[in-house]
Design a protein around this motif. Sequence first.
Motif, short mmCIF file in Angstrom:
data_model
loop_
_atom_site.label_atom_id
_atom_site.label_comp_id
_atom_site.label_asym_id
_atom_site.label_seq_id
_atom_site.Cartn_x
_atom_site.Cartn_y
_atom_site.Cartn_z
N UNK A 176 9.49 -46.68 5.82
CA UNK A 176 10.47 -47.21 6.74
C UNK A 176 10.06 -47.25 8.19
N UNK A 177 8.80 -46.91 8.47
CA UNK A 177 8.30 -46.93 9.84
C UNK A 177 7.89 -48.34 10.26
N UNK A 178 8.16 -48.69 11.52
CA UNK A 178 7.55 -49.85 12.14
C UNK A 178 6.19 -49.41 12.67
N UNK A 179 5.14 -50.13 12.32
CA UNK A 179 3.78 -49.65 12.60
C UNK A 179 3.05 -50.57 13.57
N UNK A 180 2.25 -49.95 14.44
CA UNK A 180 1.47 -50.70 15.40
C UNK A 180 0.08 -50.11 15.57
N UNK A 216 16.07 -40.80 12.14
CA UNK A 216 16.09 -39.46 11.57
C UNK A 216 14.69 -38.86 11.49
N UNK A 217 13.70 -39.67 11.15
CA UNK A 217 12.33 -39.19 11.09
C UNK A 217 11.70 -39.26 12.48
N UNK A 219 16.83 -47.88 16.06
CA UNK A 219 17.30 -47.08 14.92
C UNK A 219 16.22 -46.91 13.86
N UNK A 220 14.97 -47.30 14.19
CA UNK A 220 13.89 -47.14 13.22
C UNK A 220 12.77 -46.29 13.80
#
Length: 468
Positions: A102-106, A3-4, A173-174
């Motif tokens: 809720x973000x996966x970060x890199x 969604x974001x 989905x993230x």
Amino acid sequence: MSQQPNILLFLTDDHGAWANGCYGNREVQTPTLDRLAREGTLFTHAYTPTPVCSPARACLLTGRTASQVGIHDWLQEAEPDIGERDWLADEVTLFQRLQAAGYTTGLCGKWHLGQSHRTPRGVDYYFGLPGWQGRHNGTYTYVLNGQKVTLTGNKSQFITDHALAFLDQVPADRPFFLNVGYIATHSPYSQQEHHPAVTELYQDATFADIPPYHPHPWAKNENGPGDPPAEQAVRDRYIGYYAAVTEIDHNVQRILEKLEALGRLEETIVIYTSDHGCAIGHHGFWGKGNSTRPLNMYDISLQVPLLWRGPGIQAGQRLDRAVDHYDTFRTILDMTSVPLDDGRAYPGTSYAPMLRGETIPWDDTRFGEYGDLRMIRTPEWKLVYRYPNGPHDLFDLVNDPGETCNLADRADMQPILADLKARLDAFYAVYSDPAKSGLRVKELHRHNAAAEAWRDGLREARGLQVYP
């Protein structure tokens, strides 16, 4: 689909706004960055608050000033007490905020904010450059999620390879936040640093977009061509810098193509910017704010490219409002609906409505600092005030946009200087921690002196001219 929106932030090293086709350079080849400008929004007057890497990066990733964070020069992480220190212990970065949302970060590439051998807080996937970042090609020991990895080849390629690996691992989905930090436009500038296929593009270039090189007698150059310079030595660095820009452009394309293959490009906000600007002989010096004595705040050191493309962003838009890294920090949070409500002072303002094509009230005044040097820039004037006793710079940006005539000592300019100085002091009265202020930099930290001594030793070992 999340969604974001996903956020892909390219934060490159020493890439001046002037060295891009979409900014009017007639010879440098940047088809991918030109595409971002064509399909998104380009800011013509984007600036860094500090014209050297570590504090500039801290400003963008925390949204706070160097005098709030306490980093006032580039961090020489080869020095154990500098490299082992957690310089952002009191701050909350974009990685932490977006991860909490809720973000996966890199993070793939340059960090340069202390403890580069460790995974920064808030980062799920880290491929980094511990210690000194070194040359652009060769054997180098990287760090991958806490483990040392020795590779031989091109740093831009390896940084991109791991950015692609991160994208392959992100759940569909993230949302993700990926910061890619290329170092290719940093010195050394020599064309020998880059692949012959890229440098070949510029063998016949005129470099007409760079002013004729006349060495400044008080320049403290970064990888300059010596004094007096041989024509071929200057040209070699021109070719190397342009090749570095194109090298980055090719790798940005690789990441965009991966996003397209994954079906995620149109749900991703792509941001391209640099930590600060860079002079390649402009004003007679090579480098940025720390390449002259006294330190400088020329626009060539401050002005950065800033491109946005993605959902909700107006295509083909060129905005001439003055913005900076503080504003970009606030805008990323705005575009991701992540609140900033910790009660601390943040100098930036979100320009998200501008990206959508809206007109909003905006103050084009920008502020900057470098240790005990502070700057205020309006559309008409720039004051560079070196505390406590100068020398100071006052430039009439309307009649002297090249910043060639310093008016600070003219009697008739004193009312203008006094007004700008009052506004400068008022800004830092709000956005400065007395314990971390740049006005106390000499007693606070020795990383400036350590960095200078280390760099001078390196340059002397390479046979480069060292100015007093």
